[in-house]
Each structure stands twice: as C-alpha cells, then as structure tokens.
Motif scaffolding. Structure first.
Motif, short mmCIF file in Angstrom:
data_model
loop_
_atom_site.label_atom_id
_atom_site.label_comp_id
_atom_site.label_asym_id
_atom_site.label_seq_id
_atom_site.Cartn_x
_atom_site.Cartn_y
_atom_site.Cartn_z
N PRO A 256 86.57 2.06 -105.87
CA PRO A 256 85.80 2.39 -107.06
C PRO A 256 86.62 2.34 -108.34
O PRO A 256 86.13 1.88 -109.38
CB PRO A 256 85.29 3.81 -106.76
N THR A 257 87.85 2.80 -108.28
CA THR A 257 88.71 2.75 -109.47
C THR A 257 88.98 1.31 -109.89
O THR A 257 88.94 0.98 -111.08
CB THR A 257 90.04 3.47 -109.19
N GLU A 258 89.24 0.44 -108.92
CA GLU A 258 89.49 -0.96 -109.24
C GLU A 258 88.23 -1.65 -109.77
O GLU A 258 88.33 -2.50 -110.68
CB GLU A 258 90.01 -1.69 -108.00
N SER A 259 87.08 -1.28 -109.22
CA SER A 259 85.83 -1.85 -109.72
C SER A 259 85.63 -1.49 -111.19
O SER A 259 85.26 -2.35 -112.02
CB SER A 259 84.64 -1.32 -108.90
N THR A 260 85.86 -0.23 -111.52
CA THR A 260 85.73 0.21 -112.91
C THR A 260 86.72 -0.53 -113.79
O THR A 260 86.39 -0.96 -114.91
CB THR A 260 85.95 1.73 -113.00
N ALA A 293 76.97 -6.47 -124.77
CA ALA A 293 77.99 -6.52 -123.75
C ALA A 293 77.66 -5.54 -122.64
O ALA A 293 76.88 -4.62 -122.81
CB ALA A 293 79.37 -6.19 -124.34
N VAL A 294 78.28 -5.74 -121.49
CA VAL A 294 78.07 -4.86 -120.36
C VAL A 294 78.98 -3.66 -120.47
O VAL A 294 80.19 -3.79 -120.65
CB VAL A 294 78.32 -5.61 -119.03
N SER A 295 78.42 -2.48 -120.35
CA SER A 295 79.24 -1.27 -120.43
C SER A 295 80.04 -1.09 -119.16
O SER A 295 79.57 -1.35 -118.06
CB SER A 295 78.36 -0.04 -120.64
N SER A 296 81.28 -0.64 -119.29
CA SER A 296 82.10 -0.36 -118.13
C SER A 296 81.79 1.02 -117.58
O SER A 296 82.32 1.40 -116.56
CB SER A 296 83.57 -0.46 -118.49
#
Length: 296
Positions: A256-260, A293-296
């Motif tokens: 999950p951290t890497e995805s974010t 833009a896509v929000s992180s």
C-alpha cells in the motif's frame, strides 16, 4: 501486499487515469507524429496503426483488427500491412520511444526527475502481470526497456495501459458488444459527441445507426438513442470488471505504501501533460477533463 478486492479495483482505475496521459502523448504530440513520419510511416493513421502494432511484429491486418477491436476493419486495412513496407517494426519501436520521450520532456518536465524512482515500481507491476489473453500487453512487456529513463517510463506506462485495454476488450466481447456498439453506448452514456468516436474509429453514419438499432433491440437505448437504466448498469459493470481485471498486478507487486508513492510520483507528471494542451478533450480514450489530475 495489497488485499485486492474493491480497493484494488479502485486503485487500478486511479493508476490508469494517471498513466494514460503519459502513454497518450504518442498519438497527439508533434514530436511523436514527426517521429512516425521520419521513420517512413505515411499519414496520421498509418503512423497510429504502425506504431501501436509494432510490438506485435509485421502482423497482418486481421491481427490488428482483433487486438484493437473498436476500429472499422476497412480503416485498419488501409494502413496494415502496407506500413511494414515503409518501415520495419523494429525501426518503428525505436522511433516511437524516442518521440514519446521528447514529447514527455516538453510537456511534463517533472517526468525526468520522477523516472528513477517510478521505473522500479512500474517494472515490478509489469513483471507481475499475466500476458495470457492480452496480446498488446504481452508484446509491449517484451519490448526491451529503452536506455533513456523517460523513454523507459513511457514504455512501462504503455505496457500497463495495454494490459488494462486488453482486459477491457475481453469484457466488451463477453457482454456481446461489438466495436461500434461499444462506442455508441459510451457516447450515449457519457454525453460524448458521436462524431468524436465515430469519425476517429472509421464508422460511417449508417454503421452508427445500425448499432443504435441493435442496442435499442437489447433494451439498452431508447428509440431516440438515450441510455436506459439497463445501459447504465451495463456500463458500470463493464468499467468495474475492467478495473478488477487490471488490479491484480498492482495488488501483488506493490505494498500500500508503494502504491501511494507511485501515484504521488505520477500526479505532477499527469497534471503537466493535461495542462499542456497536447491532448484533445473530449477524446476517444475517455480521459478526464483538461487540468483534472488524479489525486494521490
């Protein structure tokens, strides 16, 4: 690792929205169009079909029709296999990567700085993805990564968008929607002008009307071509299933951290591309409106 499920599907959709603009410069940026011409491809559409199909090798038109799905067959056959007589696929691959890298450096200055950290994350996702039944993804996965990190970023984004696209085609086919019907349904449900999709995919007005008739008979459109509740349900299902099929590589390869972190790195790149005016809106890819833009 991530748990998948609805959260994984939601992330896969955000990833697509972030990666698609990176890939899409290849269709619209002048650097890319010039690269296609300079390698020998003639005209916009030979450039489009030749460059996008190049990872497959010098395939016949029937293969491109099947893999690309939503183009009128006659439109494909005007470009393929003639394209391979003007430029070998190996040369096209080099040209399209160089053109995309030049376009990204102009439209998204942050791409060069983000590439070093993004590339290992994206490479793991690509490696985790299954190529079975996904010809465009499998072909792009096996394209050697360019030495230029910005070109490599573009190639990884391209492989992952084609992975999602191959899954989308599978869902449309499973729901009995042909290429023209898929566009008619999308235009009706999303309020996109029909000509944006019809003319860019080679369908005639007669083709479009025939597709409306077929969709009306299925209860998906009203006689005046408005979407019914059943159409909206089908559209939601198609998009949801597409996102679910696209999710597994992300949920198995990234924490999950890497995805974010991946989205955090992609967000400014995407924002710069969308703000540059290089991509048209509305567009056949269904990208969000300019500047969103896509929000992180």
């Amino acid at each position: 690792m991530n748990t998948g499920g609805s959260d994984g599907a939601a992330f896969a959709r955000r990833a697509w929205q972030a990666l698609e603009p990176v890939h899409a410069v290849t269709y619209f940026a002048p650097e890319c169009l010039a690269a296609h011409r300079e390698v020998g491809l003639r005209g916009f559409w030979m450039g489009y079909f030749g460059a996008r199909a190049a990872p497959l090798g010098p395939v016949p038109a029937a293969v491109v029709e099947a893999a690309f799905y939503n183009f009128h067959p006659a439109m494909v056959r005007r470009a393929v296999p003639d394209a391979w007589g003007f430029a070998a696929p190996e040369a096209v691959l080099r040209a399209r990567a160089a053109g995309a890298a030049a376009a990204l450096r102009r439209t998204a200055p942050s791409a060069a700085g983000a590439a070093a950290e993004l590339l290992p994350l994206l490479a793991r996702v690509v490696a985790a993805a299954d190529g079975a039944g996904r010809p465009l993804f499998a072909a792009n996965r096996d394209v050697p990564a360019p030495e230029d990190p910005v070109a490599a970023l573009w190639q990884a984004a391209t492989a992952l968008r084609e992975h999602r696209g191959d899954g989308h085609v599978a869902v449309l086919a499973a729901e009995g929607l042909d290429g023209c019907e898929a566009h008619v349904l999308f235009a009706a449900a999303e309020g996109v002008p029909p000509e944006t999709l019809r003319d860019n995919r080679g369908w005639s007005e007669d083709d479009w009307r025939s597709a409306i008739t077929r969709l009306t008979a299925r209860g998906l459109l009203t006689p005046d071509a408005r979407p019914t509740p059943a159409a909206r349900t089908l559209r939601t299902h198609v998009e949801s299933r597409t996102d679910t099929l696209a999710a597994r590589p992300y949920t198995t390869a990234l924490t999950p951290t890497e995805s974010t972190r991946m989205l955090t790195l992609l967000t400014p790149v995407t924002a710069e591309i969308l703000a540059s005016g290089t991509l048209p809106f509305p567009n056949p890819m269904g990208l969000p409106a300019r500047g969103q833009a896509v929000s992180s």
